[in-house]
Design a protein around this motif. Structure first.
Motif, mmCIF file in Angstrom:
data_model
loop_
_atom_site.group_PDB
_atom_site.id
_atom_site.type_symbol
_atom_site.label_atom_id
_atom_site.label_comp_id
_atom_site.label_asym_id
_atom_site.label_seq_id
_atom_site.Cartn_x
_atom_site.Cartn_y
_atom_site.Cartn_z
ATOM 1 N N PHE A 1 -36.108 -18.033 36.060
ATOM 2 C CA PHE A 1 -36.421 -17.924 37.485
ATOM 3 C C PHE A 1 -36.555 -19.270 38.190
ATOM 4 O O PHE A 1 -36.566 -19.322 39.417
ATOM 5 N N TYR A 2 -36.733 -20.333 37.427
ATOM 6 C CA TYR A 2 -36.829 -21.668 38.024
ATOM 7 C C TYR A 2 -35.934 -22.637 37.252
ATOM 8 O O TYR A 2 -36.371 -23.738 36.927
ATOM 9 N N SER A 3 -34.720 -22.193 36.961
ATOM 10 C CA SER A 3 -33.895 -23.036 36.088
ATOM 11 C C SER A 3 -33.560 -24.372 36.748
ATOM 12 O O SER A 3 -33.444 -25.389 36.075
ATOM 13 N N GLU A 4 -33.442 -24.393 38.067
ATOM 14 C CA GLU A 4 -33.147 -25.679 38.739
ATOM 15 C C GLU A 4 -34.279 -26.677 38.539
ATOM 16 O O GLU A 4 -34.043 -27.867 38.323
ATOM 17 N N THR A 5 -35.521 -26.188 38.670
ATOM 18 C CA THR A 5 -36.674 -27.065 38.436
ATOM 19 C C THR A 5 -36.653 -27.590 37.003
ATOM 20 O O THR A 5 -36.847 -28.781 36.755
#
Lengths: 287, 287
Positions: B207-211
């Protein structure tokens, strides 16, 4: 437009699906579209297209698998036993109507026979038609579909035994309850070759710890070797998931031999998935 | 009776708390009792007693930790770096207002100094008073509480450096955003001894792979050694959680030395937690 089922509700222009299987924790998924919604003879079957998880298979209101993370569960339930047995020829899958486990098993060219015993033919057809992300539109000629109750199937005698049995069951409610009883595991034992092994999904160590403990005890009463392993499956409440393997002979996986194209499992995961957190060891009296 | 907050609703006689941090997936928790609910200068703070997870700390509507599984996250963020560094003396914790990470760090008698920099004093007081399952009612005299913005603290010069820095931040929204920027990691690097190492929670790979990818890249641009490890945290959506370690010298954990009393981590988990699933390796170009 298919009529709104009891698990779905409309809020303004949005469609939401609420998973109903737990009393004190509910998960609400925003839905783009209802792809399929019918009753089979056994259960209510839906394929929903969700925003966060893509297409999802829902049986009687409980999510079984999704396009986003179905591969995690299916790779773990299939490749760990097939990597542990040095030369599996005959494989039996019980349940697994989404065809994802069979798809992973079919990646092994040395396997001759894949019997897949699923109680509800309609689930298989729906997944092949509407959930190819999980089923892979499975057409391998080695896969022998048998639409029958798994507990009945393993009572019958065949002229061959299995090297690996995979029990890919739904939760221990309704028709699946018999797949969690000692009697069933005894029949599995009898259907295995003298060096055969079996694996079953053994539920969440947090929300179904009693089921997990029972499976572990049942298998320990039958097999000389019982090993538990773990994966994180985002669509199952709590994420934590356990699998339990009962084996007549082999217990060591062979990670260096692993060469399949996969999205979750790899050599390191095969080596590491048998590490059990302390609280689970305590639940199972493993220390 | 504290008045119903905007995150809570009553259905018949039942109180339900809905986590609001995601648009397309909502988690509803049935609540036994509202233990605490006040606004600090920075955020809305609640302690709720839930049926499935016990007491939960909720900041601005997002669950931070629970009595049921808080130990998983806190043990993993504290013991992996402390087991990897052979002789940590000075430890800095940034964030971690629930005191759970500090409680784990305090299990090491060889550590001289534990600086804990938390921006919101009220969170620490509330957790000590109402969430002892996580905070352990922390009273170790080595813990030096500093109520200040972590990004400001690491700009200042002190006459000592740290061996281990633990960044236990909330999600990258609101006041925590600066804890995810390259500038901040540069300051951490400058605050570490020449053989020091740091770890931060690096969010969900789903859900927060970019982070997660950004943190990995930032640390790779600063540290000669960067390692990611994983745990399953049931109360975080999807369960999957990553931690990323940046180190100037040490990279191998020493599982055989591990001797602390814990509920999740043990020697096997220390050995296995660095195994990264294939899809995450691909996201990080690790192959």
């Amino acid at each position: 437009m298919i009529k709104m089922e009891k698990y779905l509700r409309k809020i303004g222009n949005e469609i939401w699906f609420t998973e109903v299987d737990r009393d004190n924790l509910k998960l609400d998924y925003r839905i783009k579209d209802i792809i399929y919604s019918e009753n089979s003879l056994l259960q209510q079957i839906m394929v929903l297209d969700s925003y966060d998880f893509g297409r999802m298979l829902v049986l009687d209101g409980a999510i079984q698998t999704t396009a986003l993370d179905g591969y995690i569960y299916n790779e773990m339930i299939a490749h760990i036993p097939l990597n542990t047995h040095p030369n599996p020829k005959n494989v039996l899958i019980i349940g697994g109507g989404d065809c994802g486990a069979a798809r992973e098993v079919a990646k092994y060219s040395n396997i001759d026979r894949i019997d897949m015993v699923e109680i509800d033919e309609q689930v298989v057809n729906v997944c092949k038609d509407y959930l190819p992300e999980v089923s892979g539109d499975l057409s391998d000629p080695r896969v022998n579909f048998i639409f029958e109750d798994g507990t009945t199937f393993v009572k019958d005698k065949r002229d061959y035994l299995y090297d690996v049995i995979i029990v890919d069951s739904s939760d221990p409610v309704g028709p699946a309850v018999k797949l969690y009883e000692l009697e069933f595991y005894k029949d599995l034992y009898a259907n295995l070759n003298k060096d055969g092994l079996m694996v079953c999904q053994s539920e969440s160590p947090i929300f179904y710890s009693e089921t997990m403990i029972n499976i572990y005890k049942h298998l320990n009463s039958l097999f000389p070797i019982v090993k538990m392993y773990m994966a994180t499956v985002p669509t199952y409440p709590g994420g934590f998931w356990t699998f339990t393997m009962g084996s007549k002979k082999y217990w060591k996986p062979n990670p260096d031999k692993f060469d399949k194209d996969t999205l979750y499992i790899n050599k390191e995961i095969i080596k590491s998935c048998f590490a059990i957190p302390e609280f689970i060891k305590r639940l199972l009296d493993m220390n």
